[in-house]
Design an enzyme around this catalytic site. Structure first.
Site, PDB file in Angstrom:
ATOM      1  N   LYS A  69       0.928  -0.824   0.248  1.00  0.00           N
ATOM      2  CA  LYS A  69       0.063  -0.049   0.144  1.00  0.00           C
ATOM      3  C   LYS A  69       0.752   1.345   0.222  1.00  0.00           C
ATOM      4  O   LYS A  69       0.265   2.433  -0.543  1.00  0.00           O
ATOM      5  CB  LYS A  69      -0.823   0.013   0.889  1.00  0.00           C
ATOM      6  CG  LYS A  69      -1.921  -0.461   1.172  1.00  0.00           C
ATOM      7  CD  LYS A  69      -3.103  -0.701   2.252  1.00  0.00           C
ATOM      8  CE  LYS A  69      -4.226  -1.833   1.965  1.00  0.00           C
ATOM      9  NZ  LYS A  69      -4.810  -1.593   3.388  1.00  0.00           N
ATOM     10  N   ASP A 105     -10.721   3.076   2.035  1.00  0.00           N
ATOM     11  CA  ASP A 105     -11.243   2.749   4.053  1.00  0.00           C
ATOM     12  C   ASP A 105     -11.863   2.985   4.814  1.00  0.00           C
ATOM     13  O   ASP A 105     -12.741   2.795   4.619  1.00  0.00           O
ATOM     14  CB  ASP A 105     -10.028   1.818   5.126  1.00  0.00           C
ATOM     15  CG  ASP A 105      -8.780   0.415   4.343  1.00  0.00           C
ATOM     16  OD1 ASP A 105      -9.510  -0.225   3.425  1.00  0.00           O
ATOM     17  OD2 ASP A 105      -8.139   0.652   4.374  1.00  0.00           O
ATOM     18  N   ALA A 135      -5.023   1.694   9.960  1.00  0.00           N
ATOM     19  CA  ALA A 135      -6.755   1.809  10.038  1.00  0.00           C
ATOM     20  C   ALA A 135      -7.648   2.758  10.852  1.00  0.00           C
ATOM     21  O   ALA A 135      -8.415   2.963   9.960  1.00  0.00           O
ATOM     22  CB  ALA A 135      -7.293   0.754  10.336  1.00  0.00           C
ATOM     23  N   THR A 156       0.463   2.687  22.173  1.00  0.00           N
ATOM     24  CA  THR A 156       1.832   3.656  22.210  1.00  0.00           C
ATOM     25  C   THR A 156       1.736   5.015  22.313  1.00  0.00           C
ATOM     26  O   THR A 156       0.998   5.252  21.470  1.00  0.00           O
ATOM     27  CB  THR A 156       2.677   3.414  21.260  1.00  0.00           C
ATOM     28  OG1 THR A 156       3.295   1.815  21.452  1.00  0.00           O
ATOM     29  CG2 THR A 156       4.327   4.213  21.141  1.00  0.00           C
ATOM     30  N   GLY A 242     -16.621  -5.731  10.758  1.00  0.00           N
ATOM     31  CA  GLY A 242     -15.851  -5.566  10.303  1.00  0.00           C
ATOM     32  C   GLY A 242     -16.563  -5.957   9.176  1.00  0.00           C
ATOM     33  O   GLY A 242     -15.291  -5.462   7.903  1.00  0.00           O
TER      34      GLY A 242
HETATM   35  P1  ATR Z   1      -2.786  -1.516  11.149  1.00  0.00           P
HETATM   36  O1  ATR Z   1      -2.677  -0.898   9.821  1.00  0.00           O
HETATM   37  O2  ATR Z   1      -3.553  -2.376  10.036  1.00  0.00           O
HETATM   38  O3  ATR Z   1      -4.229  -0.913  11.808  1.00  0.00           O
HETATM   39  P2  ATR Z   1      -0.993  -1.821  12.833  1.00  0.00           P
HETATM   40  O4  ATR Z   1      -0.581  -0.157  11.872  1.00  0.00           O
HETATM   41  O5  ATR Z   1      -0.542  -2.513  13.752  1.00  0.00           O
HETATM   42  O6  ATR Z   1      -2.091  -2.332  11.971  1.00  0.00           O
HETATM   43  O7  ATR Z   1      -2.269  -1.278  14.289  1.00  0.00           O
HETATM   44  C1  ATR Z   1      -2.353  -2.238  15.166  1.00  0.00           C
HETATM   45  C2  ATR Z   1      -3.142  -1.522  16.079  1.00  0.00           C
HETATM   46  O8  ATR Z   1      -3.104  -2.281  17.206  1.00  0.00           O
HETATM   47  C3  ATR Z   1      -2.575  -0.451  16.743  1.00  0.00           C
HETATM   48  O9  ATR Z   1      -3.072   0.478  17.270  1.00  0.00           O
HETATM   49  C4  ATR Z   1      -1.313  -1.263  17.574  1.00  0.00           C
HETATM   50  O10 ATR Z   1      -0.954  -0.082  19.415  1.00  0.00           O
HETATM   51  P3  ATR Z   1       0.979   0.099  19.471  1.00  0.00           P
HETATM   52  O11 ATR Z   1       1.017   1.189  18.214  1.00  0.00           O
HETATM   53  O12 ATR Z   1       0.945   0.934  20.489  1.00  0.00           O
HETATM   54  O13 ATR Z   1       2.121  -1.229  19.341  1.00  0.00           O
HETATM   55  C5  ATR Z   1      -3.310  -1.648  18.500  1.00  0.00           C
HETATM   56  N1  ATR Z   1      -2.482  -3.363  19.565  1.00  0.00           N
HETATM   57  C6  ATR Z   1      -2.201  -3.821  19.078  1.00  0.00           C
HETATM   58  N2  ATR Z   1      -1.434  -5.199  20.378  1.00  0.00           N
HETATM   59  C7  ATR Z   1      -2.085  -4.489  21.254  1.00  0.00           C
HETATM   60  C8  ATR Z   1      -2.547  -5.167  22.521  1.00  0.00           C
HETATM   61  N3  ATR Z   1      -1.574  -5.776  23.052  1.00  0.00           N
HETATM   62  N4  ATR Z   1      -2.597  -3.897  23.324  1.00  0.00           N
HETATM   63  C9  ATR Z   1      -2.921  -2.683  22.907  1.00  0.00           C
HETATM   64  N5  ATR Z   1      -2.770  -2.407  21.404  1.00  0.00           N
HETATM   65  C10 ATR Z   1      -3.096  -3.060  20.789  1.00  0.00           C
END
Ligand code: ATR
Length: 283
Positions: A69, A105, A135, A156, A242
């Site tokens: 992408k 999206d 997303a 984060t 979803g």
């Molecule tokens: P996408 O592009 O599909 O949205 P991504 O960039 O990997 O995927 O984002 C995943 C999201 O899920 C992020 O907001 C991530 O939080 P971090 O930015 O802190 O990594 C969140 N996420 C994944 N695992 C998590 C967990 N165990 N607890 C809280 N948030 C989680």
């Protein structure tokens, strides 16, 4: 006189799982159109050259998925405003000789809400976005497009802050630990994290504090009915799952390539739902 044959495709790598051919194939049949939608699984060495010669390869356009992408974002001749703001291209088409990159999206989120909960906007002021990945960017763009207030919380915190800064004014970032306090003011909650997905930890959230009448949207589609959505339904909230996002985000691309805006029908939903319920192929 017969319409000319048009071909679109989905480009990605290791995408045996994709349901897009079923989805677009259904619409092509239902609308009696002369076209096809193929899967192009391209290795990293082959993507750019295939993509840059999409028309010469016989395609009027297509979708781009993981992991290309961002590459598509760089390689197109022009981008629409949404792709520019979201930073990723998932749909491409031609205008004259130029390859245009768009992002659908965000429209998937809005079209599903408009169709499934007509009038939702009238009762919505504050949106809470969980997550700050790709997303989440599409979600923030979508809700700001409708001029709603958006709060972002993410594990984060720095990612949430950076995202809010990009889209401000109207967007704030708050601590992950503040998510339950925010629920009392939230009219629409959207989970864009991977929490609650099969194989991932559950989403820790006491939904009891959510404002009554709020809508709960979960972009996770495996399982179809996440714990978040089950709880939301039990508590009397309206929901969007979803699978809806998956179906509605495909509408604008199909319309570009084949010239007809397709409908998300109960029959289509059942077809893709059956696919999703099938056990994954053993590899
Ligand atoms: P996408 O592009 O599909 O949205 P991504 O960039 O990997 O995927 O984002 C995943 C999201 O899920 C992020 O907001 C991530 O939080 P971090 O930015 O802190 O990594 C969140 N996420 C994944 N695992 C998590 C967990 N165990 N607890 C809280 N948030 C989680």
């Amino acid at each position: 006189m017969t319409e000319s044959f048009r071909r679109a495709c989905i480009m990605g790598h290791n995408i045996a799982y994709t349901r897009s051919p079923k989805l677009h194939g259904y619409w092509l049949r239902a609308l009696g159109l002369n076209g096809a939608y193929d899967v192009k699984d391209l290795g990293p060495a082959d993507f750019a050259s295939f993509f840059m010669s999409l028309r010469a390869n016989g395609y009027v356009g297509g979708n781009v998925t993981k992991p290309y992408k961002e590459a598509a974002f760089r390689l197109v001749d022009r981008r629409d405003a949404a792709a520019d703001a979201i930073g990723a291209v998932n749909t491409v088409w031609y205008e004259e000789a130029a390859l245009i990159g768009g992002n659908t999206d965000w429209s998937g989120i809005l079209l599903s809400l408009d169709d499934l909960h007509p009038g939702w906007e009238a009762s919505t002021r504050n949106v809470l976005v969980l997550g700050a990945g790709g997303a989440a960017r599409a979600a923030v763009y979508a809700f700001r497009h409708r001029r709603l207030n958006v709060a972002i919380v993410n594990r984060t915190a720095a990612r949430a802050r950076a995202l809010a800064k990009e889209f401000e004014p109207g967007v704030i970032a708050a601590d992950w630990d503040a998510r339950e306090e925010l629920l009392a003011e939230t009219d629409l909650l959207i989970n864009t994290t991977s929490l609650g997905m099969a194989g991932e930890p559950p989403l820790p959230l006491a939904l009891e504090r959510l404002k009554s009448g709020a809508i709960v949207y979960d972009i996770v589609y495996a399982p179809l009915e996440t714990e978040l959505l089950q709880t939301a339904t039990r508590l009397g909230h309206r929901t969007v799952d979803g699978l809806s996002m998956l179906l509605y985000q495909a509408v604008p691309g199909f319309a570009r390539w084949f010239g007809v805006t397709p409908k998300v029908t109960v029959e289509l939903r059942a077809l893709i739902e059956a696919e999703l319920r099938r056990p994954a192929p053993v590899s």
